[in-house]
Design a protein around this motif. Sequence first.
Motif, PDB file in Angstrom:
ATOM      1  N   SER A 113     -28.522  42.270  80.291  1.00  0.00           N
ATOM      2  CA  SER A 113     -27.479  43.017  81.004  1.00  0.00           C
ATOM      3  C   SER A 113     -26.995  44.159  80.122  1.00  0.00           C
ATOM      4  N   LYS A 114     -27.269  45.380  80.580  1.00  0.00           N
ATOM      5  CA  LYS A 114     -26.833  46.566  79.817  1.00  0.00           C
ATOM      6  C   LYS A 114     -25.312  46.611  79.775  1.00  0.00           C
ATOM      7  N   ASP A 115     -24.660  46.201  80.875  1.00  0.00           N
ATOM      8  CA  ASP A 115     -23.203  46.213  80.917  1.00  0.00           C
ATOM      9  C   ASP A 115     -22.656  45.250  79.866  1.00  0.00           C
ATOM     10  N   TYR A 153     -27.666  63.607  82.050  1.00  0.00           N
ATOM     11  CA  TYR A 153     -26.916  62.428  82.465  1.00  0.00           C
ATOM     12  C   TYR A 153     -27.785  61.176  82.337  1.00  0.00           C
ATOM     13  N   VAL A 154     -27.194  60.127  81.774  1.00  0.00           N
ATOM     14  CA  VAL A 154     -27.952  58.887  81.539  1.00  0.00           C
ATOM     15  C   VAL A 154     -27.445  57.797  82.476  1.00  0.00           C
ATOM     16  N   LEU A 155     -28.356  57.243  83.270  1.00  0.00           N
ATOM     17  CA  LEU A 155     -28.011  56.170  84.213  1.00  0.00           C
ATOM     18  C   LEU A 155     -28.875  54.960  83.896  1.00  0.00           C
ATOM     19  N   LYS A 156     -28.258  53.783  83.832  1.00  0.00           N
ATOM     20  CA  LYS A 156     -29.028  52.582  83.503  1.00  0.00           C
ATOM     21  C   LYS A 156     -28.742  51.460  84.488  1.00  0.00           C
ATOM     22  N   ALA A 157     -29.791  50.949  85.108  1.00  0.00           N
ATOM     23  CA  ALA A 157     -29.633  49.745  85.926  1.00  0.00           C
ATOM     24  C   ALA A 157     -29.250  48.621  84.973  1.00  0.00           C
ATOM     25  N   GLY A 165     -35.737  51.056  84.248  1.00  0.00           N
ATOM     26  CA  GLY A 165     -34.395  51.146  84.819  1.00  0.00           C
ATOM     27  C   GLY A 165     -33.480  52.183  84.209  1.00  0.00           C
ATOM     28  N   VAL A 166     -34.009  53.093  83.373  1.00  0.00           N
ATOM     29  CA  VAL A 166     -33.162  54.120  82.760  1.00  0.00           C
ATOM     30  C   VAL A 166     -33.585  55.496  83.268  1.00  0.00           C
ATOM     31  N   LEU A 167     -32.610  56.274  83.760  1.00  0.00           N
ATOM     32  CA  LEU A 167     -32.893  57.650  84.189  1.00  0.00           C
ATOM     33  C   LEU A 167     -32.117  58.609  83.295  1.00  0.00           C
ATOM     34  N   VAL A 196     -23.263  54.202  83.431  1.00  0.00           N
ATOM     35  CA  VAL A 196     -23.378  55.666  83.313  1.00  0.00           C
ATOM     36  C   VAL A 196     -22.896  55.994  81.915  1.00  0.00           C
ATOM     37  N   GLU A 197     -23.740  56.665  81.121  1.00  0.00           N
ATOM     38  CA  GLU A 197     -23.294  56.906  79.744  1.00  0.00           C
ATOM     39  C   GLU A 197     -23.562  58.301  79.230  1.00  0.00           C
ATOM     40  N   GLN A 198     -22.862  58.617  78.184  1.00  0.00           N
ATOM     41  CA  GLN A 198     -22.971  59.900  77.493  1.00  0.00           C
ATOM     42  C   GLN A 198     -24.372  60.030  76.897  1.00  0.00           C
ATOM     43  N   PHE A 199     -24.934  61.214  76.973  1.00  0.00           N
ATOM     44  CA  PHE A 199     -26.255  61.461  76.369  1.00  0.00           C
ATOM     45  C   PHE A 199     -26.067  61.710  74.871  1.00  0.00           C
ATOM     46  N   LEU A 200     -26.875  61.030  74.083  1.00  0.00           N
ATOM     47  CA  LEU A 200     -26.811  61.225  72.633  1.00  0.00           C
ATOM     48  C   LEU A 200     -28.027  62.026  72.188  1.00  0.00           C
ATOM     49  N   ARG A 201     -27.796  63.024  71.344  1.00  0.00           N
ATOM     50  CA  ARG A 201     -28.880  63.876  70.875  1.00  0.00           C
ATOM     51  C   ARG A 201     -29.297  63.426  69.489  1.00  0.00           C
ATOM     52  N   THR A 203     -32.853  61.672  66.920  1.00  0.00           N
ATOM     53  CA  THR A 203     -34.205  61.105  66.850  1.00  0.00           C
ATOM     54  C   THR A 203     -34.095  59.592  66.892  1.00  0.00           C
ATOM     55  N   GLU A 204     -34.969  58.968  67.691  1.00  0.00           N
ATOM     56  CA  GLU A 204     -34.892  57.522  67.857  1.00  0.00           C
ATOM     57  C   GLU A 204     -35.671  56.789  66.782  1.00  0.00           C
ATOM     58  N   VAL A 205     -35.200  55.593  66.453  1.00  0.00           N
ATOM     59  CA  VAL A 205     -35.907  54.721  65.513  1.00  0.00           C
ATOM     60  C   VAL A 205     -35.673  53.276  65.951  1.00  0.00           C
ATOM     61  N   TYR A 225     -43.592  56.110  70.377  1.00  0.00           N
ATOM     62  CA  TYR A 225     -43.848  57.355  71.142  1.00  0.00           C
ATOM     63  C   TYR A 225     -43.928  56.978  72.606  1.00  0.00           C
ATOM     64  N   LYS A 226     -42.803  57.212  73.322  1.00  0.00           N
ATOM     65  CA  LYS A 226     -42.645  56.626  74.668  1.00  0.00           C
ATOM     66  C   LYS A 226     -43.320  57.402  75.784  1.00  0.00           C
ATOM     67  N   ARG A 227     -43.405  58.738  75.652  1.00  0.00           N
ATOM     68  CA  ARG A 227     -43.935  59.523  76.779  1.00  0.00           C
ATOM     69  C   ARG A 227     -45.455  59.466  76.797  1.00  0.00           C
ATOM     70  N   VAL A 293     -26.389  52.804  68.665  1.00  0.00           N
ATOM     71  CA  VAL A 293     -27.275  51.885  69.393  1.00  0.00           C
ATOM     72  C   VAL A 293     -27.504  52.415  70.804  1.00  0.00           C
ATOM     73  N   ILE A 294     -28.786  52.597  71.154  1.00  0.00           N
ATOM     74  CA  ILE A 294     -29.161  52.970  72.521  1.00  0.00           C
ATOM     75  C   ILE A 294     -29.329  51.683  73.339  1.00  0.00           C
ATOM     76  N   GLU A 295     -29.948  50.693  72.720  1.00  0.00           N
ATOM     77  CA  GLU A 295     -30.145  49.421  73.421  1.00  0.00           C
ATOM     78  C   GLU A 295     -30.482  48.325  72.433  1.00  0.00           C
ATOM     79  N   TYR A 296     -30.210  47.080  72.871  1.00  0.00           N
ATOM     80  CA  TYR A 296     -30.706  45.905  72.152  1.00  0.00           C
ATOM     81  C   TYR A 296     -31.901  45.371  72.927  1.00  0.00           C
TER      82      TYR A 296
HETATM   83  P1  AMP Z   1     -33.281  52.116  77.057  1.00  0.00           P
HETATM   84  O1  AMP Z   1     -34.119  51.334  78.018  1.00  0.00           O
HETATM   85  O2  AMP Z   1     -31.801  51.827  77.131  1.00  0.00           O
HETATM   86  O3  AMP Z   1     -33.840  52.104  75.676  1.00  0.00           O
HETATM   87  O4  AMP Z   1     -33.493  53.656  77.466  1.00  0.00           O
HETATM   88  C1  AMP Z   1     -34.787  54.223  77.563  1.00  0.00           C
HETATM   89  C2  AMP Z   1     -34.826  55.534  76.864  1.00  0.00           C
HETATM   90  O5  AMP Z   1     -33.884  56.443  77.459  1.00  0.00           O
HETATM   91  C3  AMP Z   1     -34.403  55.475  75.397  1.00  0.00           C
HETATM   92  O6  AMP Z   1     -35.447  55.107  74.559  1.00  0.00           O
HETATM   93  C4  AMP Z   1     -33.962  56.898  75.174  1.00  0.00           C
HETATM   94  O7  AMP Z   1     -35.081  57.740  74.954  1.00  0.00           O
HETATM   95  C5  AMP Z   1     -33.320  57.279  76.470  1.00  0.00           C
HETATM   96  N1  AMP Z   1     -31.861  57.031  76.396  1.00  0.00           N
HETATM   97  C6  AMP Z   1     -31.206  55.930  76.798  1.00  0.00           C
HETATM   98  N2  AMP Z   1     -29.902  56.047  76.587  1.00  0.00           N
HETATM   99  C7  AMP Z   1     -29.693  57.260  76.051  1.00  0.00           C
HETATM  100  C8  AMP Z   1     -28.528  57.978  75.612  1.00  0.00           C
HETATM  101  N3  AMP Z   1     -27.306  57.477  75.729  1.00  0.00           N
HETATM  102  N4  AMP Z   1     -28.719  59.199  75.086  1.00  0.00           N
HETATM  103  C9  AMP Z   1     -29.955  59.738  74.971  1.00  0.00           C
HETATM  104  N5  AMP Z   1     -31.080  59.132  75.392  1.00  0.00           N
HETATM  105  C10 AMP Z   1     -30.957  57.904  75.916  1.00  0.00           C
END
Ligand code: AMP
Length: 434
Positions: A113-115, A153-157, A165-167, A196-201, A203-205, A225-227, A293-296
């Motif tokens: 649950s992202k929430d 804009y970041v939207l997550k189911a 589930g992430v747009l 619905v969350e703020q976009f963070l700029r 590099t991911e690790v 490398y996700k894309r 943290v973007i996600e656990y």
């Molecule tokens: P997640 O499944 O939560 O990891 O999201 C998938 C991908 O969406 C992440 O690996 C990021 O590339 C992008 N993403 C998710 N949340 C954000 C955020 N708040 N700011 C910027 N990019 C994000």
Amino acid sequence: MRILVLGSGGREHALAWKLSQSHLVSDLFVGPGNPGTSSLTLTNGKQVQNVALLTNDFQSVENVLLQYAIDMLVVGPEEPLVMGIADYCKNRKGLENILVIGPDRRGASLEGSKDHAKAFMTACRIPTALYRTFSCGQYAEACLYLDSLEPPYVLKADGLAAGKGVLVEPNLDKARAGLKEMMEGKFGAAGNKVVVEQFLRGTEVSVFILTDGIHYKVLPEAKDYKRIGEHDQGPNTGGMGAVSPVPFADADFMKKVEERIIKPTLEGLAIRGCDYQGFLFFGLINCNGDPYVIEYNVRMGDPETESVMMRLEGDLAAACYSLKTKTLDKVALSAASCHSVTVVAASGGYPGQVKKGFPVRGLDHVKEATVFHMGTSAMPHVVTAGGRVLAVSATGSTLLTAREKAYRQLSSISFSDMVYRKDIGEDLMDFKKQ
Ligand code: AMP
Ligand code: GLY
């Protein structure tokens, strides 16, 4: 020790590969596994065995656990964890003594649950993007909140949506349309709530730990490398390659990660009475030197695990087994100083529809790299059986040599429709020069 690894992808092949090197392992099973896992040999000369089961059908897992007298169950994918495989084993007569490497349902809700994950991070003051959660009846309120944010804009189911589930939408119109689709059931019940969350700029690790609930070991970090396309173009995939180490994740950055993220997460779990045992994957973003943290994820990543296992020094089976007595602090695990590069070979069309059943040629020619199977089957010769087919992982004393080796070895493998990214790790070589 008799171990069952649950899953069938490259992550599970890499975990089984590392576990198979331990003298503590007398028998290793992978369910359902793949042609790569069944070609592994243990230090006692025995072959690793694939066993038929359905990872989300706990009765079928139970049958295998009992039939093969398993001591330790290493869970690869998130779904059985979120569905409660650890709770099932704990409460089931005859399974209660099996050590499960993976959290119970409560711990797994950090991914399920992202929430919940966002509320947990907020309560524990763990750095993460600002957010609000809306139920599917709150479209108007969610649009008002979108108005208050800057693009993109970041939207997550809220729930599990097979990584889809992430747009991330570039403008308000697309964000509103995406929100509507999510709330109208595009991702089924996973979209009953939307974050619905703020976009963070930045590099991911990906940072990984193994924890017994008290102690933890930080495993080698990795960049995924996700894309699908080179230079991060095109749709998101499960991951088209991985590199470890990540140059900006230096001692300074990792200290911040431990102090601001890892320790507060484990303390937060413990305070809430959650005895988290297993792997924990922190999807982080480096914003001007500060980790957020973007996600656990409550499991290892794929294809990150392939790169991580190539650099992991120490006995993974001993480390996992120490979770039983909460003595992970007594076990040595460290990162080799080498670089590792993993390149994924996928079927044409991935992440969309793909054709399967094409023979995979040249696997015997690979001598300088390790090939982990992601989506193959044996017919009896190896054929493609999924979107991501193989992960080719190589190490070298520099990123350049590791890259060259991985690509050289990959060039001896072929199957119809094979596609792969030619730029895995390229950005990090530039990073070093800056
Ligand atoms: P997640 O499944 O939560 O990891 O999201 C998938 C991908 O969406 C992440 O690996 C990021 O590339 C992008 N993403 C998710 N949340 C954000 C955020 N708040 N700011 C910027 N990019 C994000
Ligand atoms: N490669 C990203 C993941 O496993 O979630």
